[in-house]
Design a protein around this motif. Structure first.
Motif, short mmCIF file in Angstrom:
data_model
loop_
_atom_site.label_atom_id
_atom_site.label_comp_id
_atom_site.label_asym_id
_atom_site.label_seq_id
_atom_site.Cartn_x
_atom_site.Cartn_y
_atom_site.Cartn_z
N ARG A 85 39.01 36.77 30.70
CA ARG A 85 39.00 35.32 30.87
C ARG A 85 39.05 34.93 32.35
O ARG A 85 38.31 34.04 32.81
CB ARG A 85 40.16 34.67 30.13
N THR A 88 35.56 35.54 33.94
CA THR A 88 34.50 34.63 33.51
C THR A 88 34.76 33.20 33.98
O THR A 88 33.82 32.49 34.34
CB THR A 88 34.35 34.67 31.98
N ARG A 89 36.01 32.79 33.98
CA ARG A 89 36.31 31.42 34.43
C ARG A 89 36.14 31.28 35.94
O ARG A 89 35.79 30.20 36.43
CB ARG A 89 37.73 31.04 34.01
N CYS A 115 37.82 33.03 25.87
CA CYS A 115 36.89 33.84 26.67
C CYS A 115 35.45 33.52 26.31
O CYS A 115 35.13 33.21 25.15
CB CYS A 115 37.14 35.32 26.43
N ASP A 116 34.57 33.60 27.29
CA ASP A 116 33.13 33.39 27.07
C ASP A 116 32.54 34.68 26.52
O ASP A 116 32.26 35.63 27.26
CB ASP A 116 32.46 33.01 28.39
N SER A 118 29.67 35.28 25.41
CA SER A 118 28.25 35.51 25.71
C SER A 118 28.06 36.46 26.89
O SER A 118 27.03 37.13 26.99
CB SER A 118 27.54 34.19 25.98
N HIS A 154 27.83 36.94 19.34
CA HIS A 154 27.72 36.02 20.47
C HIS A 154 27.43 36.70 21.80
O HIS A 154 27.23 36.03 22.81
CB HIS A 154 29.03 35.21 20.60
#
Length: 371
Positions: A85, A88-89, A115-116, A118, A154
């Motif tokens: 996280r 990605t952020r 969390c992303d 993708s 995803h």
């Protein structure tokens, strides 16, 4: 689904990779990538580990704000979701993968943390040592090892391709599977063996000091995993406890049944029960792939007696190859300095194994079909 074939033309060329966690796995990733000319940036909560990894040649310190094409999270299992996280952020990694030996639990927690998915491809390089930390890292740790790639619905294609490219750059064989299948398999082939080895080694505490030296190489081999880091493995076991519990109960049931026969069975019953356990073990071992990343297949094993003189192994390989028989693997090679001959075992297609034995014996060699 298990997939081992990848389109190399569709994979990216990784030029700058970030590694979060400079223990055994993370530092080994850094060493492997650096040896191939990839720029590696290193980060760890333990600053001393980063310094050590740098001095070993695994890369350089990852300064704030520096971007990477791909980042690998190689931290202890419970910390993986929040590290993913954070990456990605912050937007400093185009794609992310991890190196955790459990996949479902971190994914669930990752979803809960937002969390992303993708840009995150869950993964697991299936390699390690009993020793841990950067000091134990090796550039060839992943050579000819499986690197499980476990995307979910995803997961973006870019994340999958970068993870595969990473595995290949480290010398591993990427194998695609699902997180759940990965965890079920690891419970059987990794997590339960760790617990069994530790429990078995623990029984030495029941022996007197004068009896412990009687432990031979078989006991040492069987309990090798007992040297593993307890704190690290406690987190792994807790993260995959349901599949592990099922396998442990199944194993316990089988061992209890054998114990009952040993306690109360007649000689014939004991012989039959032990033979059955041993044969099941042989069958299980035979299912293990001889070549990393390949599908399981049973080979026909041909044993050949070789005279103790130069050129014998080359001669037998050349002869069998001349019969248009492919030697798939070379297994045990037994040779004693006290004897004028040795034995080599060769794997061939099971449909031709008997014919190979007959032809070898007919041409003057001593050969047999291993059961």
């Amino acid at each position: 689904m298990v997939e081992t074939g990848w389109d190399a033309d569709a994979l990216p060329t990784l030029r700058r990779v970030g590694v979060v966690g400079t223990g055994l796995i993370g530092t080994s990733v850094g060493l492997a990538l650096s040896a191939r000319g990839v720029e590696v940036l290193l980060r760890d909560a333990d600053d001393a580990q980063v310094t050590l990894a740098e001095k070993m040649g695994a890369g350089r310190r990852w300064e704030a704000g520096e971007r990477v094409e791909h980042a690998v999270v190689a931290t202890p299992l419970p910390t993986i979701p929040r590290e993913v996280r954070a990456l990605t952020r912050a937007g400093i990694a185009d794609t992310v993968s991890d190196a955790g030996s459990v996949k479902v639990r971190p994914l669930v927690e990752g979803v809960q943390l937002g969390c992303d998915l993708s840009v995150w491809c869950p993964a697991h390089p299936i390699a390690g040592r009993e020793r841990h930390g950067a000091v134990s890292a090796r550039a060839d740790l992943f050579a000819e090892r499986v690197w499980a790639v476990c995307p979910v619905a995803h997961t973006g294609d870019a994340a999958v391709r970068a993870t595969v490219a990473l595995a290949l750059a480290c010398g591993a064989t990427p194998v695609r599977t699902t997180p759940r299948r990965h965890d079920e398999a690891m419970a059987t082939v990794s997590h339960v063996p760790q617990l069994v080895a530790s429990a078995l080694a623990g029984t030495l505490g029941d022996l007197s000091g004068s009896d412990v030296p009687l432990a031979g190489q078989g006991f040492r081999d069987t309990t090798r995993l007992a040297d593993s880091d307890a704190e690290l493995w406690a987190g792994i076991i807790e993260g995959n406890r349901a599949p592990i519990a099922r396998r442990m109960r199944e194993l316990g049931t089988a061992l209890s049944a054998l114990a009952d026969v040993l306690d109360a069975g007649g000689a014939d019953e004991v012989t039959a029960a032990v033979t059955r356990v041993m044969r099941d073990g042989h069958a299980g071992r035979a299912r293990l792939p001889r070549k990393v990343g390949t599908a399981t297949r049973s080979w026909g094993w041909v044993g050949v007696v070789l005279d103790d003189r130069p050129g014998q192994l080359a001669a037998i390989v050349g002869l069998i190859s001349a019969w248009d028989v492919n030697i798939e693997d070379v297994g045990a090679f037994e040779h004693s300095l006290d004897h004028p001959a040795g034995i080599v075992e060769l794997a061939v297609d099971p449909t031709v194994a008997d014919d190979v034995v007959d032809r070898l014996n007919a041409t003057g060699w001593t050969a047999y079909r291993r059961s």
